[in-house]
Scaffold this motif. Structure first.
Motif, PDB file in Angstrom:
ATOM      1  N   ARG A 171      23.920   6.162   8.716  1.00 23.43           N
ATOM      2  CA  ARG A 171      23.586   7.536   9.101  1.00 23.43           C
ATOM      3  C   ARG A 171      22.144   7.873   8.743  1.00 23.43           C
ATOM      4  NH1 ARG A 171      28.714   8.629   6.894  1.00 23.43           N
ATOM      5  NH2 ARG A 171      27.699   9.397   4.990  1.00 23.43           N
ATOM      6  N   ALA A 172      21.717   7.458   7.549  1.00 24.92           N
ATOM      7  CA  ALA A 172      20.370   7.795   7.070  1.00 24.92           C
ATOM      8  C   ALA A 172      19.287   7.102   7.888  1.00 24.92           C
ATOM      9  CB  ALA A 172      20.231   7.432   5.593  1.00 24.92           C
ATOM     10  N   SER A 173      19.628   5.992   8.535  1.00 25.51           N
ATOM     11  CA  SER A 173      18.619   5.245   9.299  1.00 25.51           C
ATOM     12  C   SER A 173      18.076   6.046  10.473  1.00 25.51           C
ATOM     13  CB  SER A 173      19.221   3.933   9.815  1.00 25.51           C
ATOM     14  OG  SER A 173      20.140   4.180  10.874  1.00 25.51           O
ATOM     15  N   GLY A 174      18.867   6.982  10.978  1.00 26.72           N
ATOM     16  CA  GLY A 174      18.442   7.757  12.129  1.00 26.72           C
ATOM     17  C   GLY A 174      18.651   7.058  13.456  1.00 26.72           C
ATOM     18  N   VAL A 175      19.162   5.828  13.430  1.00 31.21           N
ATOM     19  CA  VAL A 175      19.429   5.077  14.656  1.00 31.21           C
ATOM     20  C   VAL A 175      20.804   5.472  15.178  1.00 31.21           C
ATOM     21  CG1 VAL A 175      19.705   2.775  15.662  1.00 31.21           C
ATOM     22  CG2 VAL A 175      18.015   3.155  13.849  1.00 31.21           C
ATOM     23  N   PHE A 185      25.486  -5.150  19.910  1.00 37.19           N
ATOM     24  CA  PHE A 185      24.112  -5.433  20.301  1.00 37.19           C
ATOM     25  C   PHE A 185      23.230  -4.233  19.968  1.00 37.19           C
ATOM     26  CE2 PHE A 185      26.334  -3.624  23.951  1.00 37.19           C
ATOM     27  CZ  PHE A 185      25.488  -2.600  24.360  1.00 37.19           C
ATOM     28  N   TYR A 186      21.903  -4.479  19.984  1.00 32.10           N
ATOM     29  CA  TYR A 186      20.919  -3.406  19.856  1.00 32.10           C
ATOM     30  C   TYR A 186      20.212  -3.276  21.192  1.00 32.10           C
ATOM     31  CZ  TYR A 186      16.552  -1.014  18.822  1.00 32.10           C
ATOM     32  OH  TYR A 186      15.485  -0.134  18.856  1.00 32.10           O
ATOM     33  N   HIS A 187      20.122  -2.053  21.715  1.00 28.11           N
ATOM     34  CA  HIS A 187      19.457  -1.798  22.997  1.00 28.11           C
ATOM     35  C   HIS A 187      18.085  -1.209  22.708  1.00 28.11           C
ATOM     36  CE1 HIS A 187      18.622  -0.383  27.014  1.00 28.11           C
ATOM     37  NE2 HIS A 187      19.743  -0.931  27.463  1.00 28.11           N
ATOM     38  N   LEU A 188      17.038  -1.979  22.995  1.00 32.64           N
ATOM     39  CA  LEU A 188      15.681  -1.573  22.644  1.00 32.64           C
ATOM     40  C   LEU A 188      15.243  -0.325  23.409  1.00 32.64           C
ATOM     41  CD1 LEU A 188      12.960  -2.053  21.228  1.00 32.64           C
ATOM     42  CD2 LEU A 188      12.369  -3.637  23.070  1.00 32.64           C
ATOM     43  N   ASP A 191      17.095   2.534  22.175  1.00 27.43           N
ATOM     44  CA  ASP A 191      17.011   2.578  20.705  1.00 27.43           C
ATOM     45  C   ASP A 191      18.358   2.963  20.101  1.00 27.43           C
ATOM     46  OD1 ASP A 191      15.906   2.348  18.172  1.00 27.43           O
ATOM     47  OD2 ASP A 191      15.204   4.431  18.126  1.00 27.43           O
ATOM     48  N   CYS A 192      19.374   2.205  20.445  1.00 26.10           N
ATOM     49  CA  CYS A 192      20.700   2.482  19.894  1.00 26.10           C
ATOM     50  C   CYS A 192      21.429   1.172  19.622  1.00 26.10           C
ATOM     51  CB  CYS A 192      21.518   3.358  20.852  1.00 26.10           C
ATOM     52  SG  CYS A 192      22.018   2.515  22.368  1.00 26.10           S
ATOM     53  N   VAL A 193      22.381   1.245  18.713  1.00 20.75           N
ATOM     54  CA  VAL A 193      23.221   0.108  18.344  1.00 20.75           C
ATOM     55  C   VAL A 193      24.618   0.328  18.912  1.00 20.75           C
ATOM     56  CG1 VAL A 193      24.444  -0.958  16.389  1.00 20.75           C
ATOM     57  CG2 VAL A 193      21.964  -0.581  16.267  1.00 20.75           C
ATOM     58  N   GLN A 194      25.186  -0.712  19.473  1.00 18.77           N
ATOM     59  CA  GLN A 194      26.566  -0.666  19.959  1.00 18.77           C
ATOM     60  C   GLN A 194      27.389  -1.639  19.125  1.00 18.77           C
ATOM     61  OE1 GLN A 194      27.582   1.056  23.005  1.00 18.77           O
ATOM     62  NE2 GLN A 194      29.722   0.625  22.489  1.00 18.77           N
ATOM     63  N   GLU A 214      22.974  -5.555  13.549  1.00 26.16           N
ATOM     64  CA  GLU A 214      22.358  -4.887  14.689  1.00 26.16           C
ATOM     65  C   GLU A 214      21.337  -3.848  14.237  1.00 26.16           C
ATOM     66  OE1 GLU A 214      22.750  -6.246  17.395  1.00 26.16           O
ATOM     67  OE2 GLU A 214      24.529  -7.440  16.950  1.00 26.16           O
ATOM     68  N   LEU A 215      21.610  -3.188  13.114  1.00 21.14           N
ATOM     69  CA  LEU A 215      20.655  -2.227  12.574  1.00 21.14           C
ATOM     70  C   LEU A 215      19.376  -2.949  12.147  1.00 21.14           C
ATOM     71  CD1 LEU A 215      21.002   0.847  12.249  1.00 21.14           C
ATOM     72  CD2 LEU A 215      21.426   0.454   9.823  1.00 21.14           C
ATOM     73  N   GLY A 216      19.527  -4.190  11.680  1.00 25.91           N
ATOM     74  CA  GLY A 216      18.354  -4.994  11.353  1.00 25.91           C
ATOM     75  C   GLY A 216      17.463  -5.183  12.559  1.00 25.91           C
ATOM     76  N   HIS A 217      18.077  -5.436  13.737  1.00 24.88           N
ATOM     77  CA  HIS A 217      17.290  -5.542  14.969  1.00 24.88           C
ATOM     78  C   HIS A 217      16.522  -4.246  15.229  1.00 24.88           C
ATOM     79  CE1 HIS A 217      18.569  -9.416  16.348  1.00 24.88           C
ATOM     80  NE2 HIS A 217      19.845  -9.086  16.488  1.00 24.88           N
ATOM     81  N   SER A 218      17.161  -3.106  14.960  1.00 22.45           N
ATOM     82  CA  SER A 218      16.542  -1.817  15.299  1.00 22.45           C
ATOM     83  C   SER A 218      15.256  -1.565  14.530  1.00 22.45           C
ATOM     84  CB  SER A 218      17.527  -0.665  15.044  1.00 22.45           C
ATOM     85  OG  SER A 218      17.645  -0.363  13.662  1.00 22.45           O
ATOM     86  N   THR A 219      15.079  -2.228  13.381  1.00 25.84           N
ATOM     87  CA  THR A 219      13.838  -2.031  12.617  1.00 25.84           C
ATOM     88  C   THR A 219      12.638  -2.618  13.349  1.00 25.84           C
ATOM     89  OG1 THR A 219      14.072  -4.081  11.334  1.00 25.84           O
ATOM     90  CG2 THR A 219      15.093  -2.077  10.424  1.00 25.84           C
ATOM     91  N   GLY A 220      12.891  -3.472  14.347  1.00 24.17           N
ATOM     92  CA  GLY A 220      11.790  -4.044  15.116  1.00 24.17           C
ATOM     93  C   GLY A 220      11.235  -3.113  16.172  1.00 24.17           C
ATOM     94  N   HIS A 221      11.868  -1.945  16.363  1.00 26.01           N
ATOM     95  CA  HIS A 221      11.387  -0.971  17.351  1.00 26.01           C
ATOM     96  C   HIS A 221       9.937  -0.593  17.040  1.00 26.01           C
ATOM     97  CE1 HIS A 221      11.069   2.896  19.490  1.00 26.01           C
ATOM     98  NE2 HIS A 221      12.023   2.424  20.282  1.00 26.01           N
ATOM     99  N   PRO A 222       9.112  -0.322  18.078  1.00 25.72           N
ATOM    100  CA  PRO A 222       7.705   0.034  17.841  1.00 25.72           C
ATOM    101  C   PRO A 222       7.515   1.222  16.914  1.00 25.72           C
ATOM    102  CG  PRO A 222       8.058  -0.450  20.161  1.00 25.72           C
ATOM    103  CD  PRO A 222       9.424  -0.447  19.523  1.00 25.72           C
ATOM    104  N   SER A 223       8.474   2.129  16.853  1.00 25.59           N
ATOM    105  CA  SER A 223       8.342   3.299  15.983  1.00 25.59           C
ATOM    106  C   SER A 223       8.675   2.978  14.532  1.00 25.59           C
ATOM    107  CB  SER A 223       9.271   4.422  16.465  1.00 25.59           C
ATOM    108  OG  SER A 223      10.638   4.052  16.301  1.00 25.59           O
ATOM    109  N   ARG A 224       9.130   1.741  14.284  1.00 24.70           N
ATOM    110  CA  ARG A 224       9.489   1.350  12.914  1.00 24.70           C
ATOM    111  C   ARG A 224       8.563   0.199  12.472  1.00 24.70           C
ATOM    112  NH1 ARG A 224      14.432   2.109  15.757  1.00 24.70           N
ATOM    113  NH2 ARG A 224      15.119   4.267  15.367  1.00 24.70           N
ATOM    114  N   LEU A 225       9.055  -1.018  12.474  1.00 26.80           N
ATOM    115  CA  LEU A 225       8.231  -2.129  11.988  1.00 26.80           C
ATOM    116  C   LEU A 225       7.513  -2.878  13.108  1.00 26.80           C
ATOM    117  CD1 LEU A 225      10.601  -3.561   9.208  1.00 26.80           C
ATOM    118  CD2 LEU A 225       8.734  -1.910   8.993  1.00 26.80           C
TER     119      LEU A 225
END
Length: 319
Positions: A171-175, A185-188, A191-194, A214-225
């Motif tokens: 919840r705190a991740s904001g994803v 999966f993570y949808h780039l 920007d959501c995890v299924q 999958e949340l680990g994948h989300s950290t690769g989003h341009p707005s994050r890492l």
């Protein structure tokens, strides 16, 4: 885990240390073992958690987590706390005679004089190069005379609290995490995890392990890492990112006190291709996995989880 990640012997040249670590990881993968999950497979292993320095209390990160987890498993140690020889002495203790230390690494970057000169002559920015430096640590089980309760590992989280803490992190991740369907999966673009519903898993705890992957994948989003997530399925880029997310999930599970069952090694073959092609890939993947885990853990309220620093301070580098 066998001695594959323990007691590295000196080798000549900076690049040899990358090759040495990679060779040992490859040996584990070829044997069908995942170095980032196997330490939690038996009843006699140490308490779950990230290895940390017993003097400073700082958790280790990156490739050092895999090396030290392997050493705990191979040595049958009861804890995840480590000291250098001098640190043990400074605390009034000593390393027992005959004990063998575990070689870990410090990653940093430097600019060679030749590169500095070339950049100055051509009016460009000098490019640093990564390097690894060895040093040796000993598990506190290998020491005598240490004060009691030196940087003790936090007690395991009671079973009833593990899942709420993981859910709080999600919840705190904001994803956005969508529950349902039969795939994870993570949808780039969105920007959501299924993730499938928890009841779809044989063991509910594995829902959290999967969600954290999958949340680990989300950290690769341009707005994050801002990692490169452009790899198509089956490509080396795709395999590398899967490696990052898999190790990040293991780090997060350890930090949160979650002991999931071992994930089927779907990607072992492609991981082996990546590691054989680039002997620095595992060091980079572990470093990026640490950054991903750090990013997500930092989303929790301040003081909930400790920060991570490498022994010796400074830039951990990408390897």
């Amino acid at each position: 885990m066998p001695h594959a990640l323990r007691d590295a012997q000196p080798a000549s040249g900076r690049a040899s240390l990358y090759a040495e670590i990679t060779t040992r990881i490859i040996a584990e993968l070829e044997a069908g073992r995942l170095p980032w999950v196997q330490p939690w497979g038996g009843a006699d292993t140490a308490s779950l958690g990230l290895p940390r320095n017993a003097s400073s209390g700082r958790p280790y990160s990156g490739i050092n987590v895999l090396i030290l987890w392997g050493a705990v498993f191979a040595g049958g140690f009861s804890g995840q706390t480590w000291l250098t020889y001098r640190q043990a002495q400074a605390l009034g203790g000593t390393v027992r005679r005959g004990e063998r230390g575990t070689t870990i690494v410090y990653a940093a970057r430097f600019v060679p004089d030749r590169e500095r000169l070339r950049a100055r002559e051509e009016g460009e920015t000098a490019q640093p190069i990564p390097f690894l430096k060895r040093f040796t640590v000993f598990n506190t089980d290998q020491c005598d005379g240490l004060p009691e309760n030196i940087a003790p590992m936090p007690p395991p989280i009671p079973a009833g609290l593990i899942l709420p803490r993981a859910e709080a992190l999600i919840r705190a991740s904001g994803v956005e995490v969508r529950i349902g369907g039969d795939r994870a999966f993570y949808h780039l673009q969105h920007d959501c995890v299924q993730v499938p519903a928890p009841q779809s898993f044989f063991e509910p705890v594995n829902w959290h392990r999967t969600a954290l992957h999958e949340l680990g994948h989300s950290t690769g989003h341009p707005s994050r890492l801002g990692r490169d997530l452009s790899g198509a399925f089956g490509s080396r880029k795709y395999a590398f990112e899967e490696l990052v997310a898999e190790i990040a999930s293991a780090f997060l599970c350890a930090a949160l006190g979650i002991v999931p069952t071992v994930r089927h090694a779907d990607y072992i073959g492609t991981w082996l291709e990546v590691l054989r092609e680039d002997d620095r890939a595992i060091v980079r993947a572990a470093s990026q996995a640490s950054r991903a885990a750090d990013y997500l853990l930092a989303c929790l309220p301040e003081g909930t989880m400790p920060g991570r620093e490498e022994e010796g301070g400074g830039d951990r580098g990408d390897g």
